[in-house]
Design a protein around this motif. Sequence first.
Motif, short mmCIF file in Angstrom:
data_model
loop_
_atom_site.label_atom_id
_atom_site.label_comp_id
_atom_site.label_asym_id
_atom_site.label_seq_id
_atom_site.Cartn_x
_atom_site.Cartn_y
_atom_site.Cartn_z
N SER A 4 0.84 -1.20 0.00
CA SER A 4 0.00 0.00 0.00
C SER A 4 0.87 1.23 0.00
O SER A 4 2.04 1.19 0.37
N THR A 17 -3.29 3.78 -2.21
CA THR A 17 -3.33 2.67 -3.16
C THR A 17 -3.06 1.36 -2.44
O THR A 17 -2.18 1.31 -1.57
N GLU A 19 -2.52 -2.87 -3.21
CA GLU A 19 -2.40 -3.92 -4.22
C GLU A 19 -2.41 -5.27 -3.52
O GLU A 19 -1.58 -5.51 -2.64
N ILE A 56 -3.32 -9.58 -9.64
CA ILE A 56 -3.25 -8.50 -8.65
C ILE A 56 -4.51 -7.66 -8.71
O ILE A 56 -4.89 -7.14 -9.76
N SER A 58 -6.04 -4.19 -7.66
CA SER A 58 -5.58 -2.85 -7.26
C SER A 58 -6.75 -2.00 -6.87
O SER A 58 -7.78 -1.99 -7.55
N LYS A 60 -7.63 2.04 -5.69
CA LYS A 60 -7.06 3.38 -5.55
C LYS A 60 -8.13 4.32 -5.02
O LYS A 60 -9.22 4.41 -5.57
#
Lengths: 96, 337
Positions: A4, A17, A19, A56, A58, A60
């Motif tokens: 992060s 963010t 991940e 992954i 993600s 945000k």
Amino acid sequence: MASSMGARNSVGQLQFTLEVPFPSQREASIAVQSLIPDCEPRKGGITKTLSVSANILSVKWTAEEARILRVSVGSFLDHLALVMETMDAFGRIVQQ
Amino acid sequence: MTVVIGFEGSANKIGIGIVRDGEVLSNPRRTYITPPGQGFLPSETAKHHRGAILTVLREALDEAGLKPADIDCVAFTKGPGMGAPLVTVALVARTVAQLWGKPLVGVNHCIGHIEMGRLITGANNPTVLYVSGGNTQVIAYSERRYRIFGETIDIAVGNCLDRFARVIKISNDPSPGYNIEQMFIGMLYIYYDAAHKMLSSGQCTAEDLCFSLQETVFSMLVEITERAMAHCGSQEVLIVGGVGCNLRLQEMMGVMCEERGARLFATDERFCIDNGAMIAQAGWEMFRVGQTTELSDSWITQRYRTSPHSAVKNVHWPDQEHLPGDGCVCVNNQEGT
């Protein structure tokens, strides 16, 4: 291992963010499809974007206030954990 | 054979049920009970559901003796209800639907109550009184859609009873309404034996208040239902929703029905109170006519009107234009009419 990062962007908004790696692309894709449909509560001043690349997931965030960001991230992590526990408990069975 | 699993968690009950062609194979449930004087809040309710849901899901499959491969469709409550609990349940439903490769069906909670009520009681074309903690509506099925003929303009009758229970700190276990009813019953017998003594003392007890509240509120419900029946020319009443468990309400409604030569239908606490099998049943109805929900459309909603956007269109209710099994397919409703 999830990673992060948090910072303020050029217009002074907070950014965060996250991940999250999954064992496979299929599981990352299932997770994102389960998590995407419910909108962020309309408190205003916050956006959240989910995407998947390979295995992954993600996420945000941009937010005006730290408090709102904290609530959203905390809530998302609870939801993510529930999705992952569900996959652990009921995902293996599909292989039969 | 069509097997549907249904997930319900819009208020303080988390329930998962499995239905196969009108047969309830399993219906486990957990209730989040708060201390006396306290109601239940969304985030804590969601936390309760989150802690129980996977266990309840395992129970539902085990009690039915089924594997995920045996399930044809995953149904869940799309709304209405409390946001955080609805999301918790939807997350699991979406995840297992994808894991098991099954279609998803988003169900209106109110329709779940109605469709389960019809299944269990065999009511043909009833005027429905839907009374719970979150909803108070009088509904009939007319021209292929559910229509609300009357509803509360402020709070649901169950909510009214629950809030009153909190004020005088009645226990929430198993539910506030149940305990109000027990106090009412106690009061009834006391009145039979010592009416003039109680009246002359001039003192008001908690039992008195329970009695007055029930009698007043339930009389209103019976009157509104009677008016809807007269309007629709209906000879059947079906009571659904948690408050429908109340035997005094059933008794009062029964008196009105008898006076009109109508029939009363009601279910017991397994199906009156929120449960997963009712969602499975409504989902079964929808799935049979090809109505499924895309993942991208599976967002939950706290407000979801019983009409006109209710999902179960083309459901075969007898006494409507088409009868079950005649091979006809009902034409889709036009939205907005």
